[in-house]
Design an enzyme around this catalytic site. Structure first.
Site, PDB file in Angstrom:
ATOM      1  N   HIS A 230       7.402-102.684  54.912  1.00  0.00           N
ATOM      2  CA  HIS A 230       8.844-102.620  55.129  1.00  0.00           C
ATOM      3  C   HIS A 230       9.150-102.115  56.537  1.00  0.00           C
ATOM      4  CE1 HIS A 230       8.212-102.364  50.788  1.00  0.00           C
ATOM      5  NE2 HIS A 230       9.452-102.752  50.607  1.00  0.00           N
TER       6      HIS A 230
ATOM      7  N   CYS B  65      10.736 -98.843  43.470  1.00  0.00           N
ATOM      8  CA  CYS B  65      11.864 -99.554  44.079  1.00  0.00           C
ATOM      9  C   CYS B  65      13.148 -98.837  43.687  1.00  0.00           C
ATOM     10  CB  CYS B  65      11.904-101.009  43.620  1.00  0.00           C
ATOM     11  SG  CYS B  65      13.285-101.955  44.311  1.00  0.00           S
TER      12      CYS B  65
ATOM     13  N   ASP C 143      17.240-106.397  52.822  1.00  0.00           N
ATOM     14  CA  ASP C 143      17.829-105.730  51.665  1.00  0.00           C
ATOM     15  C   ASP C 143      19.348-105.728  51.779  1.00  0.00           C
ATOM     16  OD1 ASP C 143      18.454-103.955  49.514  1.00  0.00           O
ATOM     17  OD2 ASP C 143      16.496-103.007  49.740  1.00  0.00           O
TER      18      ASP C 143
ATOM     19  N   GLY D  51      16.715 -98.013  48.254  1.00  0.00           N
ATOM     20  CA  GLY D  51      16.475 -96.712  47.649  1.00  0.00           C
ATOM     21  C   GLY D  51      15.236 -95.998  48.147  1.00  0.00           C
ATOM     22  N   THR D  52      14.087 -96.685  48.128  1.00  0.00           N
ATOM     23  CA  THR D  52      12.881 -96.039  48.648  1.00  0.00           C
ATOM     24  C   THR D  52      12.967 -95.899  50.163  1.00  0.00           C
ATOM     25  OG1 THR D  52      11.702 -98.167  48.698  1.00  0.00           O
ATOM     26  CG2 THR D  52      11.398 -96.791  46.745  1.00  0.00           C
TER      27      THR D  52
END
Length: 333
Positions: free
Chosen positions: A223, A90, A249, A254-255
């Site tokens: 996601h 994450c 989010d 980040g990912t």
């Protein structure tokens, strides 16, 4: 009846909540973090539910638990917990966790300004900048990321045909760019994105069901990234990432940003060494780069880096008492 007490330090990373469990996490054997993740899911996932879901958390909650690293070349191990599961990696969670760990003295780095994290997805190198006692920026050099599939046509109920890419940046992401049946983010509310994302994720999982070529424990589409033109000055692109059951989010993800960098490089739209400024739905940004060309199995890949900031927002002693009928958390459908 058991009464469990967790000491947590709460933060947010560019607007996304990150709850770092500094005390009370379950004891796990000294095995690699990828194995710790599986043991946690098998025997202790109630901890995630209790700390991430209501009444102690919420639909967009994320966090981490710190462990000694099994690897000699890493400073600390990190287990990521959030409403969508116990993730291999994450990005926003890393930015928040590192900020908390350094500012609160939970980790003493071997080299000032650098950390090496053992995550379930692999080693993640960190560079951080301080201003006095405070961490001003965290740059994570993420795991090798790659474009898994491109130009996949999905028939999505309620939306129609969407042409999407599937990219990996520590988790798998369906990437949706503006097209006939998705004109962009403007005019869409969070509820609209959640509804649409459920349909896209289900269609993608049925058609693709990806498995990481080097670690079969990392699999599946969880996601969805909705892309658009930027609004903030200097930003390269804007996005909204859906995860869990109802979460969007708050950070640029980040990912997700790592997956986006890998996709853009594979498509020839971003060069190695080039900067990519990714904007969130809240207007915060991550400064990303394609650091170097790498390989994941048979796939050409990149090692991306992502830089952001976080702020500590509170100390939280959380009690999980088995006498409480809602001890292990709940979500409202």
């Amino acid at each position: 009846m058991a009464r469990n007490v967790f000491f947590c330090i709460d933060s947010h990373a560019c607007a996304n909540p990150v709850r770092v469990v500094a005390g009370g996490g379950p004891l796990l054997p000294n095995v690699p973090m990828a194995e710790k993740r599986m043991l946690f899911l098998e025997k202790h996932d109630w901890v995630r539910h209790a700390l991430m879901f209501e009444p102690r958390g919420h639909d967009a909650m994320s966090g981490s638990i710190l462990y000694p690293s099994h690897r000699e070349d890493c400073d600390v191990g990190v287990l990521f917990i959030e409403v969508s599961g116990c993730l291999p990696m994450c990005g926003a969670g890393t930015v928040g966790t590192v900020t908390v760990a350094i500012e609160e003295g939970l980790v003493v780095p071997k080299v000032e300004g650098r950390l090496a994290l053992e995550t379930p997805a692999g080693r993640v190198d960190i560079e951080y900048k301080k201003n006095g006692a405070f961490v001003e920026e965290v740059r994570l050099f993420n795991v090798n990321s790659y474009l898994h599939d491109q130009d996949i046509e999905l028939e999505v109920p309620g939306i129609g045909t969407l042409t999407v890419d599937l990219s990996y940046g520590g988790n798998y992401y369906i990437i949706v760019e503006p097209q006939d049946n998705y004109p962009g983010l403007d005019g869409l509310k969070a509820d609209d994105l959640v509804r649409m994302s459920h349909a896209v994720r289900e269609a993608a999982q049925k058609k693709l069901n990806p498995v990481h070529p080097e670690d079969e424990r990392i699999r599946g589409v969880k996601h969805v990234m909705w892309c658009d033109k930027p609004k903030s000055p200097g930003a390269s692109a804007r996005n909204a990432v859906f995860y869990g059951d109802k979460a969007i989010d708050r950070s640029p993800c980040g990912t997700g940003s790592s997956a986006r960098v890998a996709q853009l490089v594979a498509r020839g739209r971003l060069a190695i060494g080039e900067t990519f400024i990714h904007e969130s739905i809240t207007g915060t940004t991550f400064n990303c780069r394609a650091e170097e060309a790498t390989q994941v199995g048979r796939y050409p890949a990149v090692r991306p880096s992502v830089a952001g900031w976080a702020r500590v927002i509170g100390y939280n002693t959380i009690i999980v008492d088995d006498r409480d009928p809602l001890a292990h958390g709940f979500q409202i459908a």
